[in-house]
Motif scaffolding. Structure first.
Motif, PDB file in Angstrom:
ATOM      1  N   ALA A   5       0.838  -1.204   0.000  1.00 53.88           N
ATOM      2  CA  ALA A   5       0.000   0.000   0.000  1.00 53.88           C
ATOM      3  C   ALA A   5       0.872   1.253   0.000  1.00 53.88           C
ATOM      4  CB  ALA A   5      -0.932  -0.008   1.211  1.00 53.88           C
ATOM      5  N   ASN A   6       1.937   1.246   0.779  1.00 55.01           N
ATOM      6  CA  ASN A   6       2.859   2.383   0.799  1.00 55.01           C
ATOM      7  C   ASN A   6       3.467   2.622  -0.580  1.00 55.01           C
ATOM      8  OD1 ASN A   6       4.246   1.897   4.169  1.00 55.01           O
ATOM      9  ND2 ASN A   6       2.325   2.797   3.495  1.00 55.01           N
ATOM     10  N   GLU A   7       3.851   1.551  -1.261  1.00 59.85           N
ATOM     11  CA  GLU A   7       4.443   1.693  -2.607  1.00 59.85           C
ATOM     12  C   GLU A   7       3.456   2.342  -3.574  1.00 59.85           C
ATOM     13  OE1 GLU A   7       7.218  -2.361  -2.294  1.00 59.85           O
ATOM     14  OE2 GLU A   7       5.479  -2.281  -3.631  1.00 59.85           O
ATOM     15  N   LEU A   8       2.178   2.053  -3.370  1.00 56.42           N
ATOM     16  CA  LEU A   8       1.138   2.544  -4.267  1.00 56.42           C
ATOM     17  C   LEU A   8       0.486   3.821  -3.756  1.00 56.42           C
ATOM     18  CD1 LEU A   8      -0.512  -0.932  -5.020  1.00 56.42           C
ATOM     19  CD2 LEU A   8       0.982   0.389  -6.533  1.00 56.42           C
ATOM     20  N   SER A   9       1.002   4.376  -2.653  1.00 55.78           N
ATOM     21  CA  SER A   9       0.436   5.602  -2.042  1.00 55.78           C
ATOM     22  C   SER A   9      -1.030   5.429  -1.665  1.00 55.78           C
ATOM     23  CB  SER A   9       0.603   6.796  -2.991  1.00 55.78           C
ATOM     24  OG  SER A   9       1.973   7.051  -3.250  1.00 55.78           O
ATOM     25  N   ILE A  10      -1.372   4.234  -1.224  1.00 62.37           N
ATOM     26  CA  ILE A  10      -2.722   3.953  -0.729  1.00 62.37           C
ATOM     27  C   ILE A  10      -2.724   4.172   0.779  1.00 62.37           C
ATOM     28  CG2 ILE A  10      -4.415   2.097  -0.350  1.00 62.37           C
ATOM     29  CD1 ILE A  10      -3.386   0.883  -3.020  1.00 62.37           C
ATOM     30  N   PRO A  11      -3.648   4.984   1.319  1.00 58.00           N
ATOM     31  CA  PRO A  11      -3.636   5.245   2.755  1.00 58.00           C
ATOM     32  C   PRO A  11      -3.871   3.982   3.585  1.00 58.00           C
ATOM     33  CG  PRO A  11      -5.556   6.265   1.717  1.00 58.00           C
ATOM     34  CD  PRO A  11      -4.688   5.741   0.619  1.00 58.00           C
ATOM     35  N   VAL A  12      -3.119   3.876   4.678  1.00 60.54           N
ATOM     36  CA  VAL A  12      -3.238   2.745   5.601  1.00 60.54           C
ATOM     37  C   VAL A  12      -3.793   3.265   6.928  1.00 60.54           C
ATOM     38  CG1 VAL A  12      -2.038   0.872   6.788  1.00 60.54           C
ATOM     39  CG2 VAL A  12      -1.253   1.633   4.519  1.00 60.54           C
ATOM     40  N   VAL A  13      -4.886   2.672   7.373  1.00 57.32           N
ATOM     41  CA  VAL A  13      -5.537   3.076   8.612  1.00 57.32           C
ATOM     42  C   VAL A  13      -5.351   1.958   9.636  1.00 57.32           C
ATOM     43  CG1 VAL A  13      -7.695   3.824   9.687  1.00 57.32           C
ATOM     44  CG2 VAL A  13      -7.234   4.403   7.295  1.00 57.32           C
ATOM     45  N   PHE A  14      -4.747   2.285  10.760  1.00 55.65           N
ATOM     46  CA  PHE A  14      -4.375   1.285  11.769  1.00 55.65           C
ATOM     47  C   PHE A  14      -5.275   1.419  12.998  1.00 55.65           C
ATOM     48  CE2 PHE A  14      -0.985   0.007  15.093  1.00 55.65           C
ATOM     49  CZ  PHE A  14      -1.355  -1.334  15.023  1.00 55.65           C
ATOM     50  N   ASP A  15      -5.850   0.278  13.430  1.00 54.23           N
ATOM     51  CA  ASP A  15      -6.661   0.227  14.650  1.00 54.23           C
ATOM     52  C   ASP A  15      -5.914  -0.645  15.657  1.00 54.23           C
ATOM     53  OD1 ASP A  15      -8.528  -0.178  16.672  1.00 54.23           O
ATOM     54  OD2 ASP A  15     -10.221  -0.204  15.275  1.00 54.23           O
ATOM     55  N   PRO A  16      -5.244  -0.053  16.650  1.00 49.59           N
ATOM     56  CA  PRO A  16      -4.415  -0.816  17.598  1.00 49.59           C
ATOM     57  C   PRO A  16      -5.240  -1.378  18.757  1.00 49.59           C
ATOM     58  CG  PRO A  16      -4.220   1.508  18.084  1.00 49.59           C
ATOM     59  CD  PRO A  16      -5.165   1.402  16.917  1.00 49.59           C
ATOM     60  N   VAL A  17      -6.168  -2.278  18.441  1.00 50.17           N
ATOM     61  CA  VAL A  17      -7.102  -2.789  19.453  1.00 50.17           C
ATOM     62  C   VAL A  17      -6.333  -3.434  20.618  1.00 50.17           C
ATOM     63  CG1 VAL A  17      -9.035  -4.342  19.878  1.00 50.17           C
ATOM     64  CG2 VAL A  17      -8.798  -3.221  17.645  1.00 50.17           C
ATOM     65  N   GLY A  18      -6.638  -2.981  21.812  1.00 48.42           N
ATOM     66  CA  GLY A  18      -6.002  -3.559  22.999  1.00 48.42           C
ATOM     67  C   GLY A  18      -4.521  -3.274  23.117  1.00 48.42           C
ATOM     68  N   ALA A  19      -4.048  -2.232  22.476  1.00 46.40           N
ATOM     69  CA  ALA A  19      -2.609  -1.921  22.510  1.00 46.40           C
ATOM     70  C   ALA A  19      -2.101  -1.808  23.936  1.00 46.40           C
ATOM     71  CB  ALA A  19      -2.346  -0.608  21.768  1.00 46.40           C
TER      72      ALA A  19
END
Length: 271
Positions: free
Chosen positions: A94-108
């Motif tokens: 996704a980074n190579e293609l400039s696609i946004p990455v949304v991270f949900d750190p459940v229970g971090a």
């Protein structure tokens, strides 16, 4: 003390209405590598908002699948090491293609496995947006004792820490609670839409992450998009709660409200 400048309410209203209109016109594909508890629920939220979901957690295809996506969701709710490997592969692509990455750190921060997974993902993947409850995000910033299971013990969190982390990570942070705080380290939105019934249904936080990803898929200002998405999500919950008799009747009414809310209506309800 927060260092970000709170953006005007009119901008939140515009982000909600224009973001929802664009989403329904473009209908982007949202690739989820997410937890087994919420897979069905978040897929339905994606559809109701106007986008298209795909759930492809297998490492053998996750990086290939992301090529067609407008945004990638990484959610560690039901974490295992194989899933982390798949997340890294898909995230790098996704980074190579400039696609946004949304991270949900459940229970971090609750266990060493989750702490290490968050550290690894943040190091290996350029994350566009982190959406979590205040306790999870504070745990990622090194604060301990803020999370029990997947629930935050801190309902509002430390806004100055969120600002600092957003600047450090070069990402938008969306800390959701009674009042959502969305920051990129210099600008911030407060989002007051929502209803207590959201807290009585499992997966509604993960659903908020999906809503943020749907808006992020359109590109542009990710900060305003994330705030607009959370406003629409919360406004739909407010509409559903008017007719709900409890959490059981709330869920289908909530999905109905997400599907039926109009862009102009969303803008008018934003607060």
């Amino acid at each position: 003390m927060s260092v970000s400048t709170i953006q005007p309410a009119a901008l939140l209203s515009e982000s909600a209405s224009t973001g929802l209109a664009a989403l329904r016109a473009e209908r982007p594909l949202i690739h989820h590598i997410t937890n087994s508890v919420v897979t069905n629920f978040t897929a339905n939220i994606t559809l109701c908002l106007g986008a298209s979901p795909v759930m492809a957690p297998a490492a053998e295809e996750s990086a290939e699948m992301v090529r067609a996506a407008g945004a990638l969701v990484l959610n560690i709710g039901t974490l295992d090491p194989a899933m982390v490997g798949s997340m890294i592969s898909a995230g790098r692509r996704a980074n190579e293609l400039s696609i946004p990455v949304v991270f949900d750190p459940v229970g971090a921060g609750v266990t060493a496995l989750r702490r290490d997974a968050c550290t690894f993902i943040m190091r290996e993947v350029r994350i566009s947006i982190v959406r979590g409850n205040p306790g999870e995000i504070m745990a990622m910033g090194g604060r301990t004792g803020s999370v029990r299971g997947v629930d935050s013990l801190d309902r509002s969190g430390d806004r100055s820490l969120f600002d600092e982390l957003a600047s450090e990570w070069k990402a938008v942070i969306a800390a959701t609670g009674p009042v959502d705080y969305v920051t990129d380290g210099s600008r911030a939105f407060e989002v007051r839409n929502g209803h207590p019934l959201l807290g009585m249904v499992t997966g509604t936080g993960c659903g908020a992450t999906t809503a943020v990803a749907c808006f992020a898929a359109q590109g542009g200002d990710l900060l305003a998009g994330a705030a607009g998405a959370l406003s629409v999500y919360g406004a739909a919950a407010e509409k559903a709660a008017l007719k709900a008799e409890g959490p059981g009747t709330f869920v289908p009414l909530f999905l109905d409200a997400l599907a039926s809310i109009r862009p102009a209506e969303a803008g008018g309800l934003a607060r």
